[in-house]
Design an enzyme around this catalytic site. Sequence first.
Site, PDB file in Angstrom:
ATOM      1  N   PRO A 178      10.992  -1.005  -7.464  1.00  0.00           N
ATOM      2  CA  PRO A 178      10.522  -1.006  -8.726  1.00  0.00           C
ATOM      3  C   PRO A 178      10.560   0.195  -9.219  1.00  0.00           C
ATOM      4  O   PRO A 178      10.847   1.271  -8.669  1.00  0.00           O
ATOM      5  CB  PRO A 178       8.671  -1.183  -8.699  1.00  0.00           C
ATOM      6  CG  PRO A 178       8.431  -1.607  -7.563  1.00  0.00           C
ATOM      7  CD  PRO A 178       9.594  -1.287  -6.406  1.00  0.00           C
ATOM      8  N   GLY A 179      10.935   0.300 -10.650  1.00  0.00           N
ATOM      9  CA  GLY A 179      11.070   1.469 -11.324  1.00  0.00           C
ATOM     10  C   GLY A 179       9.705   1.881 -11.812  1.00  0.00           C
ATOM     11  O   GLY A 179       8.659   1.860 -11.167  1.00  0.00           O
ATOM     12  N   TYR A 180       9.532   2.570 -12.980  1.00  0.00           N
ATOM     13  CA  TYR A 180       8.183   3.016 -13.374  1.00  0.00           C
ATOM     14  C   TYR A 180       7.479   1.805 -14.062  1.00  0.00           C
ATOM     15  O   TYR A 180       8.018   1.039 -14.925  1.00  0.00           O
ATOM     16  CB  TYR A 180       8.471   4.108 -14.615  1.00  0.00           C
ATOM     17  CG  TYR A 180       8.716   5.377 -14.085  1.00  0.00           C
ATOM     18  CD1 TYR A 180       7.874   6.317 -13.413  1.00  0.00           C
ATOM     19  CD2 TYR A 180      10.292   5.712 -13.550  1.00  0.00           C
ATOM     20  CE1 TYR A 180       8.442   7.715 -13.018  1.00  0.00           C
ATOM     21  CE2 TYR A 180      10.656   7.073 -13.214  1.00  0.00           C
ATOM     22  CZ  TYR A 180       9.758   8.042 -12.680  1.00  0.00           C
ATOM     23  OH  TYR A 180       9.843   9.054 -12.276  1.00  0.00           O
ATOM     24  N   ASP A 221       2.499  14.553  -4.163  1.00  0.00           N
ATOM     25  CA  ASP A 221       3.933  15.314  -4.788  1.00  0.00           C
ATOM     26  C   ASP A 221       3.855  16.820  -4.996  1.00  0.00           C
ATOM     27  O   ASP A 221       2.987  17.465  -5.120  1.00  0.00           O
ATOM     28  CB  ASP A 221       4.034  14.897  -6.473  1.00  0.00           C
ATOM     29  CG  ASP A 221       4.561  13.374  -6.643  1.00  0.00           C
ATOM     30  OD1 ASP A 221       4.668  12.597  -5.516  1.00  0.00           O
ATOM     31  OD2 ASP A 221       4.531  12.711  -7.606  1.00  0.00           O
ATOM     32  N   TYR A 229       7.827  11.001  -0.576  1.00  0.00           N
ATOM     33  CA  TYR A 229       7.624   9.854  -0.955  1.00  0.00           C
ATOM     34  C   TYR A 229       9.054   9.152  -0.946  1.00  0.00           C
ATOM     35  O   TYR A 229       9.103   8.110  -0.545  1.00  0.00           O
ATOM     36  CB  TYR A 229       7.158   9.791  -2.334  1.00  0.00           C
ATOM     37  CG  TYR A 229       7.023   8.559  -3.168  1.00  0.00           C
ATOM     38  CD1 TYR A 229       5.908   7.812  -3.011  1.00  0.00           C
ATOM     39  CD2 TYR A 229       7.955   7.956  -4.095  1.00  0.00           C
ATOM     40  CE1 TYR A 229       5.686   6.514  -3.496  1.00  0.00           C
ATOM     41  CE2 TYR A 229       7.749   6.781  -4.754  1.00  0.00           C
ATOM     42  CZ  TYR A 229       6.627   6.052  -4.228  1.00  0.00           C
ATOM     43  OH  TYR A 229       6.458   4.687  -4.940  1.00  0.00           O
ATOM     44  N   THR A 248       0.751   8.759  -3.205  1.00  0.00           N
ATOM     45  CA  THR A 248       1.787   9.925  -3.428  1.00  0.00           C
ATOM     46  C   THR A 248       1.081  11.308  -3.189  1.00  0.00           C
ATOM     47  O   THR A 248      -0.134  11.441  -3.400  1.00  0.00           O
ATOM     48  CB  THR A 248       2.217  10.062  -5.045  1.00  0.00           C
ATOM     49  OG1 THR A 248       1.043   9.892  -5.849  1.00  0.00           O
ATOM     50  CG2 THR A 248       3.085   8.867  -5.185  1.00  0.00           C
ATOM     51  N   GLY A 288      10.410  16.729  -6.451  1.00  0.00           N
ATOM     52  CA  GLY A 288       9.190  16.733  -6.215  1.00  0.00           C
ATOM     53  C   GLY A 288       8.469  15.815  -5.236  1.00  0.00           C
ATOM     54  O   GLY A 288       7.270  15.582  -5.039  1.00  0.00           O
ATOM     55  N   ALA A 318       0.817  -1.208  -0.094  1.00  0.00           N
ATOM     56  CA  ALA A 318       0.073   0.170  -0.032  1.00  0.00           C
ATOM     57  C   ALA A 318       0.866   1.070  -0.031  1.00  0.00           C
ATOM     58  O   ALA A 318       1.913   1.440   0.747  1.00  0.00           O
ATOM     59  CB  ALA A 318      -0.964  -0.058   1.354  1.00  0.00           C
ATOM     60  N   GLN A 370      13.876  11.787  -5.747  1.00  0.00           N
ATOM     61  CA  GLN A 370      13.144  12.421  -6.965  1.00  0.00           C
ATOM     62  C   GLN A 370      12.754  13.850  -6.814  1.00  0.00           C
ATOM     63  O   GLN A 370      12.060  13.921  -5.579  1.00  0.00           O
ATOM     64  CB  GLN A 370      12.171  11.583  -7.431  1.00  0.00           C
ATOM     65  CG  GLN A 370      11.400  12.111  -8.622  1.00  0.00           C
ATOM     66  CD  GLN A 370      12.094  12.120  -9.986  1.00  0.00           C
ATOM     67  OE1 GLN A 370      12.946  11.467 -10.179  1.00  0.00           O
ATOM     68  NE2 GLN A 370      12.077  13.104 -10.709  1.00  0.00           N
TER      69      GLN A 370
END
Length: 241
Positions: A177-179, A88, A147, A86, A143, A83, A141
């Site tokens: 994970p990446g995108y 951002d 997160y 975001t 922004g 779970a 990252q």
Amino acid sequence: MDKVALVTGGSRGIGAAISKALKAQGYQVAATYAGNDEAARAFSGEAGIRSYKWSVTDYDACQTGVRQVEEDLGPVAVLVNNAGITRDAMFHKMTPTQWKEVIDTNLTGLFNMTHCVWSGMRDRKFGRVINISSVNGQKGQAGQANYSAAKAGDIGFTRALAQEGARAGITVNAIAPGYIGTEMVRAIDEKVLTDRILPQIPVGRLGEPEEIARCVVFLASDESGFITGSTLSANGAQFFG
């Protein structure tokens, strides 16, 4: 009786793929969700997997929910802390609420859920805890200070808890994970996706939720018993952490 796997955020996106993959391997699966009743009903009807509603930010709700899952299905052998949310914003515009909501779900949620199953795993001398972190918890990252901080914290939590669980037959691992081509990521403006995100990924594509699910299936298996405290990066060579 088949082993029981509990997947938080398990009715949509990566979580739904994980729930289905574990079921296909013979686990009895419980999928939690926080708010989308319609999506959870559709998922349970299509996948034949029970869904349970509670927020991982609420410790008492986690205790009650885990107790109900164990009454329905049996003791939880595998916990997948998936779970996440975001909120951002660039840091100078980030509000305390945006910070707190992400930390509460993406980091404190791991404590709440894992604490509720840990004693049982210790008593039974077996458990698998798998925490879904992120490439942005490894490299940061813009922004996403909230997160990235939470997801980096997930990795620290994994490493520390693995040392406590090792002699009790419990492994604790993370996947970063990446995108991944979830509904949320595919909703990103196509130009942003094409011009800014895909060029960062050497394999030239988004990952698929099922690719993350296969990582979970391996880490949940008996064959992975010597792997603990590790972070498995699944990001198409975007980052080596």
